[in-house]
Design a protein around this motif. Sequence first.
Motif, mmCIF file in Angstrom:
data_model
loop_
_atom_site.group_PDB
_atom_site.id
_atom_site.type_symbol
_atom_site.label_atom_id
_atom_site.label_comp_id
_atom_site.label_asym_id
_atom_site.label_seq_id
_atom_site.Cartn_x
_atom_site.Cartn_y
_atom_site.Cartn_z
ATOM 1 N N HIS A 84 11.253 37.264 28.868
ATOM 2 C CA HIS A 84 11.508 38.698 28.809
ATOM 3 C C HIS A 84 11.097 39.372 30.117
ATOM 4 C CE1 HIS A 84 12.486 38.807 24.540
ATOM 5 N NE2 HIS A 84 11.403 38.084 24.279
ATOM 6 N N VAL A 85 11.939 40.291 30.590
ATOM 7 C CA VAL A 85 11.585 41.178 31.694
ATOM 8 C C VAL A 85 10.958 42.431 31.103
ATOM 9 C CG1 VAL A 85 12.445 42.579 33.603
ATOM 10 C CG2 VAL A 85 13.420 40.320 33.182
ATOM 11 N N SER A 86 9.701 42.671 31.432
ATOM 12 C CA SER A 86 8.963 43.833 30.941
ATOM 13 C C SER A 86 7.961 44.234 32.024
ATOM 14 C CB SER A 86 8.268 43.489 29.620
ATOM 15 O OG SER A 86 7.624 44.628 29.072
ATOM 16 N N THR A 87 6.905 44.928 31.631
ATOM 17 C CA THR A 87 5.873 45.275 32.604
ATOM 18 C C THR A 87 5.275 44.014 33.205
ATOM 19 O OG1 THR A 87 5.372 47.267 31.307
ATOM 20 C CG2 THR A 87 3.737 46.567 32.961
ATOM 21 N N GLN A 88 5.014 43.019 32.371
ATOM 22 C CA GLN A 88 4.602 41.691 32.800
ATOM 23 C C GLN A 88 5.597 40.682 32.215
ATOM 24 O OE1 GLN A 88 2.081 41.075 34.856
ATOM 25 N NE2 GLN A 88 1.444 43.228 34.946
ATOM 26 N N PRO A 89 5.814 39.540 32.884
ATOM 27 C CA PRO A 89 6.717 38.529 32.316
ATOM 28 C C PRO A 89 6.188 38.027 30.965
ATOM 29 C CG PRO A 89 6.175 38.052 34.613
ATOM 30 C CD PRO A 89 5.256 39.150 34.181
ATOM 31 N N ASP A 129 7.393 29.787 39.381
ATOM 32 C CA ASP A 129 6.055 29.183 39.459
ATOM 33 C C ASP A 129 5.624 28.494 38.171
ATOM 34 O OD1 ASP A 129 5.990 30.197 41.995
ATOM 35 O OD2 ASP A 129 4.692 31.901 41.513
ATOM 36 N N HIS A 130 6.138 28.964 37.021
ATOM 37 C CA HIS A 130 5.663 28.443 35.732
ATOM 38 C C HIS A 130 6.788 27.949 34.825
ATOM 39 C CE1 HIS A 130 1.719 30.147 36.705
ATOM 40 N NE2 HIS A 130 2.343 31.263 37.044
ATOM 41 N N GLY A 131 7.875 28.723 34.730
ATOM 42 C CA GLY A 131 8.911 28.418 33.743
ATOM 43 C C GLY A 131 9.628 27.112 33.991
ATOM 44 N N PHE A 132 10.017 26.847 35.267
ATOM 45 C CA PHE A 132 10.722 25.614 35.586
ATOM 46 C C PHE A 132 9.739 24.546 36.067
ATOM 47 C CE2 PHE A 132 15.080 26.518 34.886
ATOM 48 C CZ PHE A 132 15.281 27.862 35.161
ATOM 49 N N GLN A 133 8.669 24.350 35.319
ATOM 50 C CA GLN A 133 7.659 23.368 35.663
ATOM 51 C C GLN A 133 7.449 22.401 34.489
ATOM 52 O OE1 GLN A 133 6.451 23.162 38.739
ATOM 53 N NE2 GLN A 133 7.569 25.027 39.338
ATOM 54 N N ASP A 134 6.851 21.240 34.787
ATOM 55 C CA ASP A 134 6.635 20.213 33.753
ATOM 56 C C ASP A 134 5.839 20.763 32.580
ATOM 57 O OD1 ASP A 134 6.196 17.419 36.082
ATOM 58 O OD2 ASP A 134 7.952 18.606 35.494
ATOM 59 N N ALA A 164 14.069 31.906 46.439
ATOM 60 C CA ALA A 164 13.138 30.791 46.239
ATOM 61 C C ALA A 164 13.614 29.871 45.114
ATOM 62 C CB ALA A 164 11.738 31.321 45.946
ATOM 63 N N LEU A 165 14.104 30.454 44.020
ATOM 64 C CA LEU A 165 14.630 29.654 42.915
ATOM 65 C C LEU A 165 15.813 28.812 43.368
ATOM 66 C CD1 LEU A 165 14.685 31.749 39.605
ATOM 67 C CD2 LEU A 165 13.530 29.580 40.002
ATOM 68 N N ARG A 166 16.750 29.449 44.055
ATOM 69 C CA ARG A 166 17.957 28.740 44.484
ATOM 70 C C ARG A 166 17.625 27.639 45.481
ATOM 71 N NH1 ARG A 166 21.929 33.206 46.509
ATOM 72 N NH2 ARG A 166 22.927 31.328 47.315
ATOM 73 N N ASP A 167 16.645 27.891 46.362
ATOM 74 C CA ASP A 167 16.241 26.854 47.315
ATOM 75 C C ASP A 167 15.673 25.637 46.613
ATOM 76 O OD1 ASP A 167 15.094 29.121 49.961
ATOM 77 O OD2 ASP A 167 17.079 28.383 49.416
ATOM 78 N N ASP A 168 15.138 25.819 45.388
ATOM 79 C CA ASP A 168 14.618 24.696 44.604
ATOM 80 C C ASP A 168 15.702 24.028 43.762
ATOM 81 O OD1 ASP A 168 12.132 24.868 45.621
ATOM 82 O OD2 ASP A 168 11.160 25.676 43.853
ATOM 83 N N GLY A 169 16.950 24.465 43.944
ATOM 84 C CA GLY A 169 18.049 23.824 43.236
ATOM 85 C C GLY A 169 18.444 24.465 41.931
ATOM 86 N N VAL A 170 17.848 25.619 41.584
ATOM 87 C CA VAL A 170 18.217 26.322 40.352
ATOM 88 C C VAL A 170 19.491 27.126 40.599
ATOM 89 C CG1 VAL A 170 17.516 28.030 38.631
ATOM 90 C CG2 VAL A 170 15.822 26.452 39.601
#
Length: 511
Positions: A84-89, A129-134, A164-170
Motif C-alpha cells: 500500500h502507498v500511504s504515509t508509510q509503506p 530494499d525489502h519487498g523484492f528480497q529473499d 533503481a528497481l529497473r536497474d535491478d531487473g524489475v
Amino acid sequence: MSLTAALIWTLLVVAGGSLEGAETSARPPVPGPMAGCCEGDVMFLVDSSGSVSSYEFDKVKTFLGELLHPYTIGSKDVQVSVLHVSTQPIPEFLFSEYTTNAELQLALKEMKQPRGDTNTGQAVTWAHDHGFQDRAGSRPGVPRVLVWVTDGMSSESVTGPMTALRDDGVVVLIVSTGQGNFVEFSTAVSPPTDKHLYFVDVDDLKLIEDDLRNAITDVIRTRRLSAVDITSHSARLIWPDMLSSPSDFYVLQYSPVSTQQQQAFTLQLNSGDTSALLTGLSPGTKYHATLIPESNYEHIQSLSVQFTTLQEAVSPTQLLISDSKPSSFRVSWAPLLPDSVQEFQVLFGPLPSGEAQSITVSHNQNSTVLQNLQSSTSYLVTVIAQYHSGQQRALSAKACTQDEPEEMRLMPISPGMLRVDWDEAPGPVKGYKVRCRWLTSTSVPQPAHPTVHHSLPSAARTSLFKGPESDSVVQVCVSAMYEESPAHRRCRTTRLHPGSLALVLGSHHPS
C-alpha cells in the motif's frame, strides 16, 4: 461483469470452492490456457492513500482479483505481493504468504484501505530494499514485475526509486486511473511505454484487463529468455536462474536478423546473472539472441528470443517560446534524446530578413535563453538537431520580444518646439547629456538645423529643443554619465507634423 455474476464469484471464493470448477455463467471464460504458464514474482503497488475514495479502492480490489484469476499461484509458479502507498509503506501481504489462487482472492477481497498521505517514493524504495528480497519470499532468478496502480496523485517524485528497481531487473508497469504526470510516468515505466503504461477511468478498468495480463505474462513465462526495456538503441534480456555452480557460466550471442548485417556479438556472463543490458543496437532492427547455459553437471537447453528495436525517435518535434522580455526569450524543445543527438544548433534572426545568428547547445540540454535581442521585434527561431549518424532534423517557430519600458518621452509643446522627459537612470549618475538631431524624411540631418547637445546636472529630468516648423523627424538620445562606468544611453525617434501637437511615436532604441 454483471452484479449477479460478481456476487456468485464472491460466494465461491468465500466458501473456498474450486475456482476452476466454477460454472461459466458465474464468470466469463479465461482467454487462453494459463495453468502453469508462468513463473515470476509480481508486486502490486496500490495507491491506498486519502486521495483515493472508498469506491475507487473497491474497484481496484475487484480489478486485481479478475486480473490474477487465470494464474497458478505457488512457490513454483506465480507469487503475488501487495504494497500500500500511504504515509508509510504498508505491506498487505508478502510473496510467500499464499500458495493457491483461492487464498489470494480471499486476501484481496479482505484488503482494507489505510488512507494517509501519498508518499509513493518511499513505497517504491521499500519495494526495492525489502519487498523484492529473499526475506519477503521473493525468489532469486525468476522474472520480477512491479505494477503501480495510482490515481495520478503523488507528493514526491518516483523517478529515482523506479530507476533503481529497473536497474535491478524489475519490469515496471503503471495503471493510472486519474490524470497523472505523463512525463514522470513515461520516465518511470519500463519500455515500451505503449504496452506498459495505461490511463483508464476507474469504472473502465475491465477494458485493460487482457492487455495488462498479457504484458505481465510476456515477462514471467516459464523458462523463457525475454527482451524488456526495448528502446531504439538498447534492450535488456532477462531469464530464470538455471545454473547452480559458481564455475558454470552463460554465453550470450546476439546479432541482427537481416542478411545485410552479419556482425554478431558474444558475451560471457556469470552463473548468478539473470539479466544483461545490450547497448549500441541499431534502430528499427530485428535481433536474434541465444542464451547458452554452460554447465559441467547437466545439459541445459539453450533459450532464444527475437526482438525488434524501436524506430529512431526524432527531435525536435515541439518548440516552445517562453519568458519573453524586451531583449531576450527562452527557447525549449522536445523530446530530449541525449544518446542519439550529438549537439543542437539554434539559429535566430529578426524578421523579415535580418541577419541570422547561431549558438550551439549541448546534446543533454533542451532549453536556452537568447539574449541581446531587439525589443518589440519578431524573430524566426530554428533548432537543428545534429545526430551522431550524420543526419539532421530542424524545426522552426516565430517569437517576439516585448516592448521596452518607456523610460523617456517626447512631447511637442508648439510647432517646432519639443520637450524631452526621462526617468532617473540607475546607479550614481554624475550628469546627463542630451542630443537632438533634426532629420529629413531620409533620416539625414537637416543642414539648417544642426545637432544640439545639452549637458545637464544629475537632478535634471527634462529639456527643451527648438527645431523646424515643417514636417520633420527628430531623434533624441539621453545619456546618463558615470564616473567609472560607461554611459547608459536611451534614444527615441519620432515625426513632428507642422501646425499640430500630434505626435507619432517611432522606434525606441536603447543602447
